[in-house]
Scaffold this motif. Structure first.
Motif, PDB file in Angstrom:
ATOM      1  N   ILE A 149       9.763   4.409  -5.369  1.00  0.00           N
ATOM      2  CA  ILE A 149       8.581   3.639  -5.001  1.00  0.00           C
ATOM      3  C   ILE A 149       8.372   3.653  -3.492  1.00  0.00           C
ATOM      4  CG2 ILE A 149       7.558   1.321  -4.986  1.00  0.00           C
ATOM      5  CD1 ILE A 149       8.913   0.924  -7.778  1.00  0.00           C
ATOM      6  N   GLY A 150       9.421   3.425  -2.736  1.00  0.00           N
ATOM      7  CA  GLY A 150       9.306   3.440  -1.276  1.00  0.00           C
ATOM      8  C   GLY A 150       8.838   4.790  -0.761  1.00  0.00           C
ATOM      9  N   ALA A 151       9.418   5.847  -1.292  1.00  0.00           N
ATOM     10  CA  ALA A 151       9.016   7.197  -0.880  1.00  0.00           C
ATOM     11  C   ALA A 151       7.552   7.457  -1.220  1.00  0.00           C
ATOM     12  CB  ALA A 151       9.916   8.244  -1.532  1.00  0.00           C
ATOM     13  N   ALA A 152       7.106   6.985  -2.382  1.00  0.00           N
ATOM     14  CA  ALA A 152       5.712   7.183  -2.788  1.00  0.00           C
ATOM     15  C   ALA A 152       4.754   6.378  -1.910  1.00  0.00           C
ATOM     16  CB  ALA A 152       5.536   6.807  -4.260  1.00  0.00           C
ATOM     17  N   LEU A 153       5.133   5.169  -1.542  1.00  0.00           N
ATOM     18  CA  LEU A 153       4.307   4.378  -0.625  1.00  0.00           C
ATOM     19  C   LEU A 153       4.173   5.085   0.724  1.00  0.00           C
ATOM     20  CD1 LEU A 153       5.637   0.806  -1.434  1.00  0.00           C
ATOM     21  CD2 LEU A 153       3.228   1.498  -1.554  1.00  0.00           C
ATOM     22  N   LEU A 154       5.292   5.569   1.239  1.00  0.00           N
ATOM     23  CA  LEU A 154       5.257   6.292   2.512  1.00  0.00           C
ATOM     24  C   LEU A 154       4.405   7.551   2.410  1.00  0.00           C
ATOM     25  CD1 LEU A 154       8.929   5.835   3.690  1.00  0.00           C
ATOM     26  CD2 LEU A 154       6.896   5.295   5.038  1.00  0.00           C
ATOM     27  N   GLN A 155       4.529   8.279   1.326  1.00  0.00           N
ATOM     28  CA  GLN A 155       3.737   9.499   1.151  1.00  0.00           C
ATOM     29  C   GLN A 155       2.244   9.190   1.103  1.00  0.00           C
ATOM     30  OE1 GLN A 155       5.072  12.548   1.358  1.00  0.00           O
ATOM     31  NE2 GLN A 155       2.966  13.250   1.426  1.00  0.00           N
TER      32      GLN A 155
END
Length: 164
Positions: free
Chosen positions: A96-102
């Motif tokens: 989830i964190g990686a997707a938010l950053l992306q």
């Protein structure tokens, strides 16, 4: 479990404010001074006129919000700022964190920013690792003794990433 990353909906600024209040007090022992600072960011975003160079992203899982990431304009039209990045404790390690950053990075590029900045703290180790993996580098550090009720220092870290 599946999740989606989507733009903010009116009223969710309170979720983002309470998420930061809860996580930072429970996980890092930060107090009222930090809470006042953190809750104002999403409330300010919600209260101002929207523009196409900014966005508050919400991660949603099972019909409930579980995280946030904001892209804001700065005084420099070439520089965007990432703010209010957080993921619910029980929803971490799912990407989830990686997707938010992306989502924020993609929005920053489409908005025409050539550089991103952010401020974080040394205690937020998981986020620091994610930022470094994406090519952010430390530009400045400063000591802050107002965020913890016990007066212990929080080391704030300014990071930046070139987008060109």
């Amino acid at each position: 479990m599946d999740f989606t990353i989507r733009p903010y909906r009116r009223g969710e600024e309170e979720y983002v404010a309470r998420l930061h209040e809860r996580l930072y007090s429970e996980e890092y022992g930060w107090g009222p001074e930090f809470v006042r600072y953190a809750v104002e960011i999403p409330r300010h975003f919600a209260g101002k006129e929207r523009n196409d160079r900014e966005e508050l992203f919400i991660a949603e899982q099972g019909g409930r919000p579980v995280g946030s990431m904001m892209l804001c304009a700065t005084e420099d039209p070439d520089v965007g700022q990432l703010r209010v990045f957080a993921v619910e404790k029980d929803c971490r390690r799912q990407g989830i964190g990686a997707a938010l950053l992306q989502a924020a990075l993609e929005k920053a590029k489409s908005a025409g920013y050539t550089k991103l900045i952010l401020w974080t703290a040394d205690a937020v180790t998981d986020a620091l690792r994610k930022y470094e993996t994406l090519g952010f580098r430390v530009m400045e550090t400063k000591e802050n003794r107002s965020w913890r009720p016990d007066g212990e220092a929080v080391i704030e870290i300014k990071m930046e990433k070139e987008l060109v």
